[in-house]
Write an enzyme that holds these catalytic residues in place. Sequence first.
Site, mmCIF file in Angstrom:
data_model
loop_
_atom_site.group_PDB
_atom_site.id
_atom_site.type_symbol
_atom_site.label_atom_id
_atom_site.label_comp_id
_atom_site.label_asym_id
_atom_site.label_seq_id
_atom_site.Cartn_x
_atom_site.Cartn_y
_atom_site.Cartn_z
ATOM 1 N N HIS A 191 0.847 -1.190 0.000
ATOM 2 C CA HIS A 191 0.000 0.000 0.000
ATOM 3 C C HIS A 191 0.879 1.235 0.000
ATOM 4 C CE1 HIS A 191 -3.172 2.806 1.125
ATOM 5 N NE2 HIS A 191 -4.002 1.871 0.714
ATOM 6 N N ASP A 248 -8.000 -5.252 -0.014
ATOM 7 C CA ASP A 248 -8.500 -6.077 -1.111
ATOM 8 C C ASP A 248 -8.164 -7.550 -0.955
ATOM 9 O OD1 ASP A 248 -9.682 -4.030 -2.656
ATOM 10 O OD2 ASP A 248 -7.685 -3.328 -3.160
HETATM 11 N N1 ACO Z 1 4.115 -7.607 -4.817
HETATM 12 C C1 ACO Z 1 5.467 -7.580 -4.964
HETATM 13 N N2 ACO Z 1 6.239 -6.487 -4.790
HETATM 14 C C2 ACO Z 1 5.624 -5.355 -4.448
HETATM 15 C C3 ACO Z 1 4.225 -5.291 -4.269
HETATM 16 C C4 ACO Z 1 3.466 -6.475 -4.470
HETATM 17 N N3 ACO Z 1 2.146 -6.458 -4.322
HETATM 18 N N4 ACO Z 1 3.868 -4.034 -3.932
HETATM 19 C C5 ACO Z 1 5.003 -3.334 -3.891
HETATM 20 N N5 ACO Z 1 6.064 -4.115 -4.203
HETATM 21 C C6 ACO Z 1 7.477 -3.710 -4.209
HETATM 22 C C7 ACO Z 1 7.809 -2.863 -5.426
HETATM 23 O O1 ACO Z 1 8.243 -3.661 -6.518
HETATM 24 C C8 ACO Z 1 8.902 -1.965 -4.879
HETATM 25 O O2 ACO Z 1 10.096 -2.705 -4.813
HETATM 26 P P1 ACO Z 1 11.534 -1.946 -4.980
HETATM 27 O O3 ACO Z 1 11.630 -0.977 -3.843
HETATM 28 O O4 ACO Z 1 12.529 -3.036 -4.933
HETATM 29 O O5 ACO Z 1 11.479 -1.276 -6.342
HETATM 30 C C9 ACO Z 1 8.455 -1.708 -3.433
HETATM 31 O O6 ACO Z 1 7.666 -2.854 -3.077
HETATM 32 C C10 ACO Z 1 7.626 -0.443 -3.276
HETATM 33 O O7 ACO Z 1 6.512 -0.562 -4.148
HETATM 34 P P2 ACO Z 1 5.882 0.614 -5.007
HETATM 35 O O8 ACO Z 1 5.257 0.054 -6.233
HETATM 36 O O9 ACO Z 1 6.899 1.688 -5.187
HETATM 37 O O10 ACO Z 1 4.791 1.091 -4.021
HETATM 38 P P3 ACO Z 1 3.637 2.063 -4.387
HETATM 39 O O11 ACO Z 1 3.351 2.817 -3.159
HETATM 40 O O12 ACO Z 1 3.937 2.843 -5.604
HETATM 41 O O13 ACO Z 1 2.437 1.098 -4.789
HETATM 42 C C11 ACO Z 1 0.637 -0.396 -4.660
HETATM 43 C C12 ACO Z 1 1.468 0.677 -3.926
HETATM 44 C C13 ACO Z 1 0.188 0.122 -6.032
HETATM 45 C C14 ACO Z 1 -0.598 -0.686 -3.842
HETATM 46 C C15 ACO Z 1 1.532 -1.667 -4.809
HETATM 47 O O14 ACO Z 1 1.900 -2.142 -3.547
HETATM 48 C C16 ACO Z 1 0.819 -2.760 -5.617
HETATM 49 O O15 ACO Z 1 0.888 -2.759 -6.848
HETATM 50 N N6 ACO Z 1 0.096 -3.701 -4.910
HETATM 51 C C17 ACO Z 1 -0.664 -4.692 -5.601
HETATM 52 C C18 ACO Z 1 -1.973 -4.089 -6.092
HETATM 53 C C19 ACO Z 1 -2.947 -3.819 -4.956
HETATM 54 O O16 ACO Z 1 -3.145 -4.670 -4.090
HETATM 55 N N7 ACO Z 1 -3.601 -2.646 -5.001
HETATM 56 C C20 ACO Z 1 -4.595 -2.250 -4.017
HETATM 57 C C21 ACO Z 1 -4.094 -1.132 -3.168
HETATM 58 S S1 ACO Z 1 -5.259 -0.745 -1.906
HETATM 59 C C22 ACO Z 1 -6.465 0.114 -2.679
HETATM 60 O O17 ACO Z 1 -6.303 0.826 -3.629
HETATM 61 C C23 ACO Z 1 -7.795 -0.058 -2.171
#
Ligand code: ACO
Length: 429
Positions: free
Chosen positions: A306, A364
């Site tokens: 998140h 979710d």
């Molecule tokens: N699985 C694997 N790796 C992940 C995940 C995941 N679900 N989420 C984040 N990471 C990793 C990224 O690759 C990144 O790694 P790095 O630092 O080595 O590059 C690090 O964790 C930080 O992630 P970001 O993508 O920069 O985090 P951001 O804050 O931009 O994204 C998000 C948050 C979009 C929710 C992301 O965690 C994701 O895509 N999760 C899966 C989709 C999801 O569940 N969305 C619902 C969110 S809640 C809502 O909207 C109601």
Amino acid sequence: MSEEALLKINGHEYTLPVTVGSEDEIGIDIQKLRAQSKCITLDPGYGNTGSCESAITFIDGEKGILRYRGIPIEELALKSNFIEVAYLLIWGELPNKAERESFSNQLTEHALLHENLKHHFEGFPGSAHPMAILSAMINALSCYHDDFTCPNSEETLETASAKLISKIRTIAAFSFKMFRGEPFRYPDPKRQYVSNLLHMMFSLPHKRYDASPVITRALDTILTLHADHEQNCSTSTVRMVASSGANLFSSISSGVCSLWGPLHGGANMAVIDMLEKIHQGGLDISKCVEMAKNKDSGFRLMGFGHRVYKNYDPRAKILKGICDEVFDELKIDQDPLLDIARKLEEAALEDSYFKDRNLYPNVDFYSGIILRAIGIPTNMFTVLFAIGRLPGWIAHWRELYLSGDKRISRPRQIYTGHTERSYTPMEER
Ligand code: ACO
């Protein structure tokens, strides 16, 4: 605490005022920065940018805290209900008995759609995604309620809010019926909000549907948990569209589009898709976790991570408990998708990749499993999220409207394209 920040750039020093929120969050105010220094800030994804001051919802992502108007989400999930929470978010206080009754009466009064609006559904193919229908139909509402498109008093806003909160449920249920090829069921004025939604979705002319109190309560809590989440993507969209002076219905319709994406509200669908693929392919849990860690695999653990929570999402904690209650009620001893979800969670929470990045289950992760058990198809999950999030969108629209801030939201950019060059005639290209 320092009341200003100092910025040094190109040999010049600038003093920037600091704003401190009621929970001691600090914001460096850069509103005059460009005028003074010709510099802007660069923050793609807005992870460090406060777009407004707001008194609606507080989140402490490090501690896993979520409060609506100061009240912890755990308390609201336990003691309140969706309609009361909607009132709290929009008007700032819990309703007293008379206010609660008046709001409920308005919801009952406005549940029907204009009969002509029913014909709009016929224009969509049976395969249409219900989120596309939802955003289009909310926008279409503005053609039928133009007196409420720009509420200019608290009273008209109350009626407009009640209309939206009540009619979104009817639109959602009608799109579900269209998808199933079943006749529309009209709202039943004797039923409460969630019971009425389930009735409109699942009752048939020859068979009345009455959900048990446990199921009705579970869905009510899911809506409550989704009701607001401060400046998330869809809420920021609503505020941004509203800043141009767009009406309430159009602003909300844009929020629905924004919510649809798989990185936002669409993640609840993506979680079930992922769990089904793991189940059908007989995939190994530890291999899936390895794949999620490999950026080249194109696989992410949906329902994990998140932007704000760097701790267990408090909503996911509540939903995990509700999941058990719903499965007990429905006498489902074993669900392969729930088993996979639990194992994935366990494996990820023990893995250093997820630990180091503070990646925990989000709202979710378990909501889709509950909705699926209730009998709601995957393509309706995000629609239910939208019904839940609507009070938050309205509250933010109202907050912006009342703030009197008439500045349009218009970010800047750092241009990285060509510098000036001449037009090349066709024969020379
Ligand atoms: N699985 C694997 N790796 C992940 C995940 C995941 N679900 N989420 C984040 N990471 C990793 C990224 O690759 C990144 O790694 P790095 O630092 O080595 O590059 C690090 O964790 C930080 O992630 P970001 O993508 O920069 O985090 P951001 O804050 O931009 O994204 C998000 C948050 C979009 C929710 C992301 O965690 C994701 O895509 N999760 C899966 C989709 C999801 O569940 N969305 C619902 C969110 S809640 C809502 O909207 C109601």
